[in-house]
Motif scaffolding. Structure first.
Motif, PDB file in Angstrom:
ATOM      1  N   TRP A 171      -3.233   6.316 -18.535  1.00 50.56           N
ATOM      2  CA  TRP A 171      -4.586   6.620 -17.385  1.00 50.56           C
ATOM      3  C   TRP A 171      -5.185   5.316 -17.198  1.00 50.56           C
ATOM      4  O   TRP A 171      -5.475   5.091 -16.076  1.00 50.56           O
ATOM      5  CB  TRP A 171      -5.416   7.697 -17.770  1.00 50.56           C
ATOM      6  CG  TRP A 171      -6.228   8.325 -16.800  1.00 50.56           C
ATOM      7  CD1 TRP A 171      -5.942   9.362 -16.077  1.00 50.56           C
ATOM      8  CD2 TRP A 171      -7.383   7.760 -16.137  1.00 50.56           C
ATOM      9  NE1 TRP A 171      -7.204   9.539 -15.115  1.00 50.56           N
ATOM     10  CE2 TRP A 171      -8.099   8.453 -15.273  1.00 50.56           C
ATOM     11  CE3 TRP A 171      -8.089   6.550 -16.623  1.00 50.56           C
ATOM     12  CZ2 TRP A 171      -9.090   8.098 -14.677  1.00 50.56           C
ATOM     13  CZ3 TRP A 171      -9.408   6.322 -15.896  1.00 50.56           C
ATOM     14  CH2 TRP A 171      -9.807   7.274 -14.746  1.00 50.56           C
ATOM     15  N   GLY A 172      -5.536   4.706 -18.066  1.00 46.98           N
ATOM     16  CA  GLY A 172      -6.413   3.548 -18.032  1.00 46.98           C
ATOM     17  C   GLY A 172      -5.685   2.366 -17.184  1.00 46.98           C
ATOM     18  O   GLY A 172      -6.331   1.622 -16.411  1.00 46.98           O
ATOM     19  N   ILE A 173      -4.362   1.942 -17.520  1.00 45.14           N
ATOM     20  CA  ILE A 173      -3.563   0.958 -16.637  1.00 45.14           C
ATOM     21  C   ILE A 173      -3.416   1.421 -15.205  1.00 45.14           C
ATOM     22  O   ILE A 173      -3.437   0.755 -14.333  1.00 45.14           O
ATOM     23  CB  ILE A 173      -2.230   1.033 -17.362  1.00 45.14           C
ATOM     24  CG1 ILE A 173      -2.227   0.390 -18.797  1.00 45.14           C
ATOM     25  CG2 ILE A 173      -1.320   0.068 -16.526  1.00 45.14           C
ATOM     26  CD1 ILE A 173      -0.939   0.217 -19.605  1.00 45.14           C
ATOM     27  N   SER A 174      -3.316   2.856 -15.087  1.00 41.93           N
ATOM     28  CA  SER A 174      -3.028   3.273 -13.708  1.00 41.93           C
ATOM     29  C   SER A 174      -4.473   3.055 -12.991  1.00 41.93           C
ATOM     30  O   SER A 174      -4.199   2.862 -11.727  1.00 41.93           O
ATOM     31  CB  SER A 174      -2.466   4.632 -13.770  1.00 41.93           C
ATOM     32  OG  SER A 174      -1.362   4.996 -14.416  1.00 41.93           O
ATOM     33  N   HIS A 175      -5.420   3.308 -13.447  1.00 40.84           N
ATOM     34  CA  HIS A 175      -6.813   3.356 -12.864  1.00 40.84           C
ATOM     35  C   HIS A 175      -7.565   2.334 -12.851  1.00 40.84           C
ATOM     36  O   HIS A 175      -8.353   2.083 -12.009  1.00 40.84           O
ATOM     37  CB  HIS A 175      -7.419   4.652 -13.091  1.00 40.84           C
ATOM     38  CG  HIS A 175      -6.936   6.121 -12.816  1.00 40.84           C
ATOM     39  ND1 HIS A 175      -5.844   6.465 -13.346  1.00 40.84           N
ATOM     40  CD2 HIS A 175      -7.032   7.024 -11.625  1.00 40.84           C
ATOM     41  CE1 HIS A 175      -5.343   7.514 -12.750  1.00 40.84           C
ATOM     42  NE2 HIS A 175      -6.047   7.864 -11.755  1.00 40.84           N
TER      43      HIS A 175
ATOM     44  N   ASN B  49       0.151   4.201  -9.220  1.00 41.48           N
ATOM     45  CA  ASN B  49      -0.803   5.261  -9.984  1.00 41.48           C
ATOM     46  C   ASN B  49      -0.640   6.560  -9.874  1.00 41.48           C
ATOM     47  O   ASN B  49      -1.431   7.591 -10.220  1.00 41.48           O
ATOM     48  CB  ASN B  49      -2.203   4.943 -10.097  1.00 41.48           C
ATOM     49  CG  ASN B  49      -2.844   5.361  -8.360  1.00 41.48           C
ATOM     50  OD1 ASN B  49      -2.195   5.591  -7.760  1.00 41.48           O
ATOM     51  ND2 ASN B  49      -4.067   4.827  -8.249  1.00 41.48           N
ATOM     52  N   ASP B  50       0.660   7.172  -9.258  1.00 39.86           N
ATOM     53  CA  ASP B  50       0.859   8.471  -9.070  1.00 39.86           C
ATOM     54  C   ASP B  50       1.746   8.790 -10.288  1.00 39.86           C
ATOM     55  O   ASP B  50       2.851   8.325 -10.400  1.00 39.86           O
ATOM     56  CB  ASP B  50       1.650   8.475  -7.808  1.00 39.86           C
ATOM     57  CG  ASP B  50       2.174   9.942  -7.481  1.00 39.86           C
ATOM     58  OD1 ASP B  50       1.298  10.707  -7.458  1.00 39.86           O
ATOM     59  OD2 ASP B  50       3.198  10.307  -7.703  1.00 39.86           O
ATOM     60  N   ILE B  51       1.191   9.892 -11.273  1.00 40.78           N
ATOM     61  CA  ILE B  51       1.952   9.975 -12.386  1.00 40.78           C
ATOM     62  C   ILE B  51       3.154  10.724 -12.071  1.00 40.78           C
ATOM     63  O   ILE B  51       4.288  10.682 -13.064  1.00 40.78           O
ATOM     64  CB  ILE B  51       0.786  10.897 -13.256  1.00 40.78           C
ATOM     65  CG1 ILE B  51       1.720  11.223 -14.686  1.00 40.78           C
ATOM     66  CG2 ILE B  51       0.765  12.216 -12.802  1.00 40.78           C
ATOM     67  CD1 ILE B  51       1.752  10.028 -15.459  1.00 40.78           C
TER      68      ILE B  51
END
Length: 615
Positions: A273-277, A174-176
């Motif tokens: 963002w939703g997939i990452s978090h 989740n690190d962009i």
């Protein structure tokens, strides 16, 4: 991703789809505004009740994947689109026009799609591939490449692949910044997309507290008159994710405020963002804005339109795909165009048929093209060869027009047969124009009163400005415009054959400087009808249909395919179309296409493909 059945996977898929729906609903009311949107808040204008093509086509892909599985092909996707998705906008419309004429992916995305081939229509379809192949960025990108080939080329396809790979990897990271670094490999090093990504990363490091400073540099370098251009919208997505950081509300706000294709940028950034978090990290006030629902605008089968149900369906399909293998038919045939997939009086169409044998025994058959239109010749007539097990053989053919061919259909569907294996494909018929001109007159302009003469005493030369310029005027009849069809035919000195709507005027306009040309085409239709004439012009023009002046514009513009449009009547049988084109700048660009009317605006109707033109 190891535990695809777990609650963490479902939470991330649910978060991705909710972020997608939230962002799409937020940006839909303001899409197309090419400036900073500072006068409103997305939470005050959000429209979750509107259908969104960003999501709709992915719902359709989900349906196709449930039926076809890993063995799905680009033509499976294309067929489902033609049957179930009516959207004819921009690149979608050009894809449908190509598909109707039998021109399949990847040519359906690049042929006759000069303006929209690198737009946002396919990058916005990336999420389904990332979610179906979590932790497998290469596989996600490969399916995204296949998807994008329907209606795009190059930068747009690369960006969809990049998003899909990033979203696939986001299930485990989740690190962009890390995600961007790892998956930028899908953007070729010399591409505009890679350059844009690296620029935004550099600007964000230089202006870490002021995202508008980066936005100004982004728009200053990558500004595009098409608000859906994929490259500038990629920059906005990356900018929103970098500056929004851990705050989804801020991510969507930045994408919304940045303008351009806001429903796409807000939705893509929200999905990443939703997939990452995950869904569990999305604040309840943001969840409430869409109330766990989406609206569908196309013909897909769904038991309900809840985002939670969509997440569950996606997870079940992802699990199902993990146990599948790709199944190929015994013989596969692929059509490869070696020139433009169109035939006219000025060109031949060369194509290659590739036959792959997926069995363990050899095939020795005759390869033959059938369904050849009247007035055409295809050589060779047939080719016999042996396709060895696991090998691919190929044969080249060439289509040309016979000397006595009289008419050329816009849509021509042929078949190629190799034993019991058969495949349909198409070759578009070119627009055929006879051309007259160029016509021009000397520029006449006096020196301003009181200025000294530019020439010697007793010399009557025109002014220096007139010496290096000609003049043409839309109101000046260089032919008898009261009998325009007859006049063009009488004065014709050349021909222009165009496989695409954008006419290759360089075939005839070899002159330098200002000038005027006339073009005439005779077309046939099966019934009386009213159609839209959709015109892209860079200079002034007149349009006559059956010797009646239907449209004229005296203007100099940047060419786009939608610069002008109007309704024109066509009668059953033959119709003459005449164009008068002015060239008053360095380059003349002009496109001409017809769209169905049926009481709707041309933007909501499909292109006409059922016409013929006289050779």
């Amino acid at each position: 991703m190891q535990n695809i059945n777990g609650t963490v996977f479902f939470d991330k898929v649910y978060g991705g789809w909710l972020g997608k729906c939230l962002g799409g609903a937020a940006g839909a009311p303001v899409e197309g505004i090419k400036r900073l949107i500072t006068e409103m808040d997305y939470r005050e204008v959000i429209r979750p009740d509107l259908p969104n093509d960003d999501l709709d086509l992915q719902l359709l892909w989900l349906e196709v994947m449930e039926e076809k599985g890993l063995s799905v092909t680009a033509e499976d996707l294309a067929d489902a689109w033609e049957r179930k998705c009516w959207y004819p906008f921009n690149e979608y419309g050009y894809f449908l026009k190509n598909y109707e004429r039998g021109i399949m992916p990847p040519y359906s995305g690049s042929f006759n799609n000069q303006f929209f081939a690198e737009s946002e229509g396919c990058p916005i379809r990336s999420e389904i591939w990332g979610m179906l192949f979590p932790g497998e960025p290469d596989r996600a990108a490969e399916y995204a490449r296949m998807d994008g080939s329907l209606d795009h080329r190059e930068n747009a396809i690369w960006i969809e692949m990049f998003y899909a790979a990033l979203e696939s990897e986001a299930f485990e990271n989740n690190d962009i910044r890390s995600l961007l670094s790892a998956q930028k490999r899908f953007l070729p090093e010399e591409s505009k997309a890679r350059e844009c990504l690296e620029d935004v990363l550099r600007w964000e490091r230089k202006y870490p507290e002021d995202w508008t400073a980066s936005w100004k540099r982004l728009t200053g370098k990558y500004l595009h008159n098409d608000f859906t251009n994929a490259v500038i919208n990629l920059g906005i997505v990356i900018l929103a994710l970098l500056y929004g950081k851990e705050d989804l509300d801020e991510v969507i706000r930045i994408a919304f405020t940045s303008g351009f294709d806001t429903d796409c940028t807000c939705a893509t950034a929200g999905a990443i963002w939703g997939i990452s978090h995950g869904y569990s990290k999305i604040p309840d006030p943001l969840k409430a804005l869409v109330n766990n629902e989406f609206t569908v605008g196309i013909d897909v089968r769904r038991e309900d339109n809840s985002i939670e149900r969509l997440a569950g369906d996606t997870c079940r399909l992802a699990e199902k795909l993990r146990s599948q293998t790709i199944v190929r038919p015994p013989l596969e045939m692929r059509v490869e165009y070696m020139s433009q997939p169109a035939l006219g009086s000025q060109n031949k169409c060369r194509f290659r048929i590739n036959v792959r044998n997926n069995t363990d025994k050899p095939y020795c058959e005759e390869l033959r093209v059938t369904g050849i239109p009247e007035g055409w010749k295809i050589l060779p007539e047939s080719v016999r060869f042996t396709a060895e097990p696991g090998e691919e053989e190929r044969a080249e053919f060439e289509a040309s027009l016979l000397p006595d061919a009289k008419w050329l259909r816009n849509k021509n569907i042929l078949k190629v047969q190799y034993g019991q294996c058969e495949k349909r494909f198409g070759i578009a018929g070119a627009q055929e124009w006879m051309a007259a001109g160029p016509f021009f007159e000397p520029l006449v302009k006096e020196e301003p009163e009181g200025y000294p003469s530019p020439h010697g005493e007793g010399c009557s030369l025109p002014s220096p400005e007139c010496l290096v310029n000609n003049a043409v005027y839309l109101t000046e009849g260089y032919l008898d415009e009261n009998k325009i069809s007859e006049a063009v035919e009488k004065e014709a000195s050349g021909r222009i054959s165009s496989g695409e709507d954008l006419l290759p005027l360089e075939q005839f306009c070899t002159f330098r400087g200002q000038g005027c040309i006339y073009l005439k085409q005779t077309m046939t239709v099966d019934e009386d009808q009213t159609v839209w004439a959709v015109i892209g012009n860079s200079d002034g023009f007149r349009l006559w249909v059956n010797d009646r002046l239907c449209m004229e514009r005296d203007e100099i513009r940047l060419w786009t395919p939608y610069n002008n449009y109007g309704l024109i009547p066509l009668r059953k049988g033959e119709n003459t179309v005449v164009l008068k084109l002015l060239k008053r700048t360095d380059v003349l660009k002009f496109s001409f296409g017809l769209k169905k009317y049926g009481g709707s605006h041309f933007h909501r109707t499909r292109w006409c493909t059922d016409m013929s033109c006289r050779l």
